[in-house]
Enzyme design. Sequence first.
Site, PDB file in Angstrom:
ATOM      1  N   SER A  57       0.739  -0.937  -0.050  1.00  0.00           N
ATOM      2  CA  SER A  57       0.007  -0.281   0.187  1.00  0.00           C
ATOM      3  C   SER A  57       0.885   1.189   0.165  1.00  0.00           C
ATOM      4  O   SER A  57       2.129   1.248   0.318  1.00  0.00           O
ATOM      5  CB  SER A  57      -0.998  -0.048   1.249  1.00  0.00           C
ATOM      6  N   TYR A  80      -1.704   0.180  10.916  1.00  0.00           N
ATOM      7  CA  TYR A  80      -1.933  -0.282   9.478  1.00  0.00           C
ATOM      8  C   TYR A  80      -0.486   0.081   8.793  1.00  0.00           C
ATOM      9  O   TYR A  80      -0.112  -0.738   7.892  1.00  0.00           O
ATOM     10  CB  TYR A  80      -3.177   0.284   8.765  1.00  0.00           C
TER      11      TYR A  80
HETATM   12  P1  NDP Z   1     -11.786  -5.637   0.663  1.00  0.00           P
HETATM   13  O1  NDP Z   1     -12.190  -5.495   2.294  1.00  0.00           O
HETATM   14  O2  NDP Z   1     -12.746  -5.408  -0.382  1.00  0.00           O
HETATM   15  O3  NDP Z   1     -11.073  -7.058   0.543  1.00  0.00           O
HETATM   16  C1  NDP Z   1     -10.219  -7.636   1.387  1.00  0.00           C
HETATM   17  C2  NDP Z   1     -10.170  -9.116   1.193  1.00  0.00           C
HETATM   18  O4  NDP Z   1      -9.248  -9.727   2.216  1.00  0.00           O
HETATM   19  C3  NDP Z   1     -11.478  -9.947   1.005  1.00  0.00           C
HETATM   20  O5  NDP Z   1     -11.718 -10.971   0.358  1.00  0.00           O
HETATM   21  C4  NDP Z   1     -11.444 -10.577   2.673  1.00  0.00           C
HETATM   22  O6  NDP Z   1     -12.237 -12.036   2.662  1.00  0.00           O
HETATM   23  C5  NDP Z   1      -9.707 -10.835   2.735  1.00  0.00           C
HETATM   24  N1  NDP Z   1      -9.490 -11.141   3.950  1.00  0.00           N
HETATM   25  C6  NDP Z   1      -9.338 -10.314   5.207  1.00  0.00           C
HETATM   26  N2  NDP Z   1      -9.240 -10.911   6.293  1.00  0.00           N
HETATM   27  C7  NDP Z   1      -8.876 -12.265   5.913  1.00  0.00           C
HETATM   28  C8  NDP Z   1      -8.442 -13.484   6.401  1.00  0.00           C
HETATM   29  N3  NDP Z   1      -8.341 -13.209   7.931  1.00  0.00           N
HETATM   30  N4  NDP Z   1      -8.380 -14.583   5.852  1.00  0.00           N
HETATM   31  C9  NDP Z   1      -8.581 -14.583   4.536  1.00  0.00           C
HETATM   32  N5  NDP Z   1      -8.928 -13.561   3.791  1.00  0.00           N
HETATM   33  C10 NDP Z   1      -9.224 -12.385   4.505  1.00  0.00           C
HETATM   34  O7  NDP Z   1     -10.442  -4.731   0.575  1.00  0.00           O
HETATM   35  P2  NDP Z   1      -9.272  -4.300  -0.740  1.00  0.00           P
HETATM   36  O8  NDP Z   1      -9.726  -5.339  -1.758  1.00  0.00           O
HETATM   37  O9  NDP Z   1      -9.214  -3.051  -0.822  1.00  0.00           O
HETATM   38  O10 NDP Z   1      -8.083  -5.134   0.164  1.00  0.00           O
HETATM   39  C11 NDP Z   1      -7.221  -5.881  -0.422  1.00  0.00           C
HETATM   40  C12 NDP Z   1      -5.614  -5.482   0.010  1.00  0.00           C
HETATM   41  O11 NDP Z   1      -5.495  -4.447  -0.524  1.00  0.00           O
HETATM   42  C13 NDP Z   1      -5.514  -5.433   1.435  1.00  0.00           C
HETATM   43  O12 NDP Z   1      -4.381  -6.267   1.609  1.00  0.00           O
HETATM   44  C14 NDP Z   1      -5.618  -3.934   1.552  1.00  0.00           C
HETATM   45  O13 NDP Z   1      -4.692  -3.700   2.605  1.00  0.00           O
HETATM   46  C15 NDP Z   1      -4.749  -3.472   0.308  1.00  0.00           C
HETATM   47  N6  NDP Z   1      -4.740  -2.430  -0.281  1.00  0.00           N
HETATM   48  C16 NDP Z   1      -6.237  -1.668  -0.274  1.00  0.00           C
HETATM   49  C17 NDP Z   1      -6.274  -0.220  -0.525  1.00  0.00           C
HETATM   50  C18 NDP Z   1      -7.774   0.231  -1.123  1.00  0.00           C
HETATM   51  O14 NDP Z   1      -7.699   1.875  -0.726  1.00  0.00           O
HETATM   52  N7  NDP Z   1      -8.593  -0.325  -0.951  1.00  0.00           N
HETATM   53  C19 NDP Z   1      -5.153   0.516  -0.856  1.00  0.00           C
HETATM   54  C20 NDP Z   1      -3.832  -0.178  -0.627  1.00  0.00           C
HETATM   55  C21 NDP Z   1      -3.850  -1.559  -0.376  1.00  0.00           C
HETATM   56  P3  NDP Z   1     -13.214 -12.414   3.605  1.00  0.00           P
HETATM   57  O15 NDP Z   1     -13.768 -11.116   4.462  1.00  0.00           O
HETATM   58  O16 NDP Z   1     -14.250 -13.216   2.986  1.00  0.00           O
HETATM   59  O17 NDP Z   1     -12.344 -13.326   4.602  1.00  0.00           O
HETATM   60  C1  8X3 Z   2      -5.203   1.435   1.876  1.00  0.00           C
HETATM   61  C2  8X3 Z   2      -4.792   2.890   1.410  1.00  0.00           C
HETATM   62  O1  8X3 Z   2      -4.617   5.311   1.962  1.00  0.00           O
HETATM   63  O2  8X3 Z   2      -6.102   4.223   3.493  1.00  0.00           O
HETATM   64  O3  8X3 Z   2      -4.052   0.927   2.070  1.00  0.00           O
HETATM   65  O4  8X3 Z   2      -3.878   3.683   3.612  1.00  0.00           O
HETATM   66  S1  8X3 Z   2      -5.025   4.057   2.614  1.00  0.00           S
END
Ligand code: NDP
Ligand code: 8X3
Length: 251
Positions: free
Chosen positions: A139, A152
């Site tokens: 991220s 985070y």
């Molecule tokens: P979502 O909440 O849409 O998706 C998160 C996914 O992670 C879900 O499929 C969830 O599945 C899974 N997950 C969470 N905890 C667990 C667990 N304990 N075991 C297995 N699966 C898990 O968020 P994003 O798609 O945005 O996030 C995906 C990744 O991208 C993360 O690592 C996040 O930190 C990163 N990210 C996101 C950004 C954003 O702005 N959205 C920016 C930068 C990075 P379930 O709940 O079914 O287990």
């Molecule tokens: C998710 C993006 O800006 O909320 O990693 O940290 S931010």
Amino acid sequence: MARIAMVTGATSGIGRASAIRLANEGYDLIINGRREERLRDVASEIEKTGAKCYFKSLDVRVQKDVQAFVEELPSEWSAIDVLVNNAGLAAGKGPVQEGSLDHWERMIDTNLKGLLYVSKAVIPGMIARKSGHIINIGSIAGKEVYPGGNVYNASKHGVDALTRGMRIDLIEHNIRVSQIAPGMVETEFSVVRFDGDQAKADEVYQGFEPLLAEDIADAVAYQVTRPPHVNIADILILPTAQASATVVSKK
Ligand code: NDP
Ligand code: 8X3
């Protein structure tokens, strides 16, 4: 035979979009996440592309379940070419002195320990085959810190460090290790971060055009489709309206 990609946290957002995109790129998919019904839906989207999909519910925080998930894959699914370590979350956004232990543990256990457990289970097969590609979803929060980001930020700085460390350790085994570090992507991320408060989550993405999960899937596809001698080690990808972790031009 199609190559095999495994995407963690594929029930939503970036993981879901990346799994479907990799299917369109010709991969068969192993997907997991905790919500079984969602996995079923994503699997049916994947199968519409002509790709095969193996899915099973998994909590990446439970090391013995992660190990069993990988060890018990049917033999035709065991040669994982690409691993996308995507499962992750933010929980809360407030000063560290007001932080919740439950939030801290969920972030560290998922974003860092979960990534390590999955990698530990998958890497031996890649070493034996002398090939593989691991993509960690970091991220911008792993490149900079921002107010209320504390734990985070630490977890994603950890992902950044682990990505670089894994690349060094795995180089002699011909395994590519890459990172994608997105800025603001509109997924379920903020709903999870704010414990289900949809209005507060919506506010995060108001007044500018955030990234879509598909934009990140595009970067995953770019990394995996480079020739074998090329490793796109790190991609920082931001919405055009975002200049840094804290500077977003909102109208
Ligand atoms: P979502 O909440 O849409 O998706 C998160 C996914 O992670 C879900 O499929 C969830 O599945 C899974 N997950 C969470 N905890 C667990 C667990 N304990 N075991 C297995 N699966 C898990 O968020 P994003 O798609 O945005 O996030 C995906 C990744 O991208 C993360 O690592 C996040 O930190 C990163 N990210 C996101 C950004 C954003 O702005 N959205 C920016 C930068 C990075 P379930 O709940 O079914 O287990
Ligand atoms: C998710 C993006 O800006 O909320 O990693 O940290 S931010």
